[in-house]
Design a protein around this motif. Sequence first.
Motif, PDB file in Angstrom:
ATOM      1  N   VAL A 192      39.512 -24.373 -55.886  1.00 12.29           N
ATOM      2  CA  VAL A 192      39.074 -24.472 -54.489  1.00 12.29           C
ATOM      3  C   VAL A 192      38.777 -25.926 -54.160  1.00 12.29           C
ATOM      4  O   VAL A 192      38.104 -26.623 -54.925  1.00 12.29           O
ATOM      5  CB  VAL A 192      37.828 -23.608 -54.226  1.00 12.29           C
ATOM      6  N   LEU A 193      39.290 -26.396 -53.029  1.00 14.15           N
ATOM      7  CA  LEU A 193      39.006 -27.740 -52.533  1.00 14.15           C
ATOM      8  C   LEU A 193      38.231 -27.605 -51.229  1.00 14.15           C
ATOM      9  O   LEU A 193      38.685 -26.935 -50.295  1.00 14.15           O
ATOM     10  CB  LEU A 193      40.304 -28.518 -52.317  1.00 14.15           C
ATOM     11  N   ILE A 194      37.073 -28.223 -51.164  1.00 17.79           N
ATOM     12  CA  ILE A 194      36.267 -28.261 -49.942  1.00 17.79           C
ATOM     13  C   ILE A 194      36.448 -29.616 -49.280  1.00 17.79           C
ATOM     14  O   ILE A 194      36.181 -30.651 -49.891  1.00 17.79           O
ATOM     15  CB  ILE A 194      34.770 -28.035 -50.238  1.00 17.79           C
ATOM     16  N   TYR A 195      36.925 -29.607 -48.033  1.00 15.34           N
ATOM     17  CA  TYR A 195      37.072 -30.850 -47.269  1.00 15.34           C
ATOM     18  C   TYR A 195      35.930 -30.901 -46.265  1.00 15.34           C
ATOM     19  O   TYR A 195      35.882 -30.116 -45.321  1.00 15.34           O
ATOM     20  CB  TYR A 195      38.427 -30.880 -46.570  1.00 15.34           C
ATOM     21  N   ASP A 196      34.991 -31.814 -46.478  1.00 18.45           N
ATOM     22  CA  ASP A 196      33.747 -31.857 -45.716  1.00 18.45           C
ATOM     23  C   ASP A 196      33.800 -32.932 -44.639  1.00 18.45           C
ATOM     24  O   ASP A 196      33.715 -34.127 -44.929  1.00 18.45           O
ATOM     25  CB  ASP A 196      32.580 -32.129 -46.683  1.00 18.45           C
ATOM     26  N   GLN A 214      37.623 -25.970 -45.116  1.00 16.46           N
ATOM     27  CA  GLN A 214      37.165 -27.172 -44.412  1.00 16.46           C
ATOM     28  C   GLN A 214      35.853 -26.910 -43.700  1.00 16.46           C
ATOM     29  O   GLN A 214      35.653 -25.861 -43.091  1.00 16.46           O
ATOM     30  CB  GLN A 214      38.216 -27.634 -43.400  1.00 16.46           C
ATOM     31  N   ILE A 215      34.968 -27.912 -43.741  1.00 15.39           N
ATOM     32  CA  ILE A 215      33.692 -27.874 -43.033  1.00 15.39           C
ATOM     33  C   ILE A 215      33.763 -28.845 -41.857  1.00 15.39           C
ATOM     34  O   ILE A 215      33.974 -30.033 -42.035  1.00 15.39           O
ATOM     35  CB  ILE A 215      32.528 -28.277 -43.955  1.00 15.39           C
ATOM     36  N   GLY A 216      33.610 -28.326 -40.644  1.00 16.94           N
ATOM     37  CA  GLY A 216      33.548 -29.177 -39.464  1.00 16.94           C
ATOM     38  C   GLY A 216      34.890 -29.420 -38.816  1.00 16.94           C
ATOM     39  O   GLY A 216      35.924 -29.482 -39.486  1.00 16.94           O
ATOM     40  N   LEU A 217      34.863 -29.558 -37.482  1.00 17.84           N
ATOM     41  CA  LEU A 217      36.087 -29.821 -36.728  1.00 17.84           C
ATOM     42  C   LEU A 217      35.796 -30.808 -35.597  1.00 17.84           C
ATOM     43  O   LEU A 217      36.165 -30.602 -34.455  1.00 17.84           O
ATOM     44  CB  LEU A 217      36.670 -28.518 -36.165  1.00 17.84           C
TER      45      LEU A 217
END
Length: 420
Positions: free
Chosen positions: A81-85, A8-11
């Motif tokens: 791979v799954l990227i959650y942006d 994951q990118i960002g919080l």
Amino acid sequence: MKQVNVFQIGLGNFGRHGFEKFIEMNNHLNRADMEFHGLAERDFEKRQKAEKFAARNNVEIDTFKSVDELYRAASKIEGEVLIYDTGPTATHANNIYRSMNHGFYHVAEKPPSMTRDEHIKERKLAAGDDVVWKADFIERESPVVKQALKELQEVDIESIKVFRQSSMGVQKILDPIERSGVLGGDILDKMTHEIFVLDFLQAAGYEKELELVDAESEYFMPAGNVSDQLMKPEGGKTDTIDEAAPGKTWAAFKAGNVNVELNSSWLGAGKKARKQASRLDFVDHSPIVTESKLANDTAFLNEEARFFVTEGDRKLFGDMLHGRLFDLQTEEEIEVPELIHDQLYRVLRKSVLRAAGRDVGIVSDQDIDVFMNAVFDTLDLVRENSSGFYEELEGANRRVSRLVYEPNAIEDLEAESVTG
């Protein structure tokens, strides 16, 4: 079945909720082999909180200071791979290109495009690759929308009106750093979530089409509180309407013989929304939430509404903000399905299942093209129909001044009401 490895990118505000859903899925998702690996977040405290939350749920994760570090780690993983942006919208395009180059599945909040040409380029790049925009299908997971689709099966529809309005623009003006990642003005930020109208048309047996008839932005976005310039969709300032971000908009379309009206706002709820909301005078709540809030010690009126109204054989009022559906003819509430998980969880779960090789019915490319063309047609027309830069700037500043109050005067807000 493929194993799906999630990064994951960002919080931020939205990212935190998605992170919690993924940690829950890590422990309980049975339909796919999924593992949450890591999170990229510049803020040290947020990284610490993420690690502690994951540990409390018996999940060990890696945290990264930068997106570069995340992609280096993800590239070493075997399997899907799954990227959650959930990072700033302005960085979505670069992250998408990276994911495509690595062969990763990518989920972003919404397209980063601020112009039609940018959107077309992104759609071409994403064609045939595993890239989806959460905005395209999150409202399809609303229990209210799901039930309305059942009620509208093969019925005659005269009109569909949708409202997605909030005071996000006021928050962005008062706290530009906190809201720096929210871009686009009301049309590109709010109206892009209303694609479910195409599903309503299909349910009733109509073609999925939207021909723009007319559109108007009642207000454009000022660049600040009492500003001498307007705001651009991508942020920054401009002194031309052709580059300005709209602030409160309505757009009328024809879909065959069905009238479709889309309403969006960054500057609170409008008169049209209030008129429609008054039709629920037989229930115990208003679909428009109005409350006082603070941003950088300045009080402002925060309003939010997410609802739709259908006319024809079925007169329905769907309050998506409160999860309630009503029959306006009988003045009775229609029961909506009680689902175990919320919309965000179901959207992210579908993304994992799709990455694992399952067919989960994501919105079609054709639907996205029809709807986004309608959105950009609207943006073009409201700028064309504007009164001119200085007239729009004056009106925008007046609107914001009605929603913003003196510093530390939040207690005075209780006696105020805004009806414009």
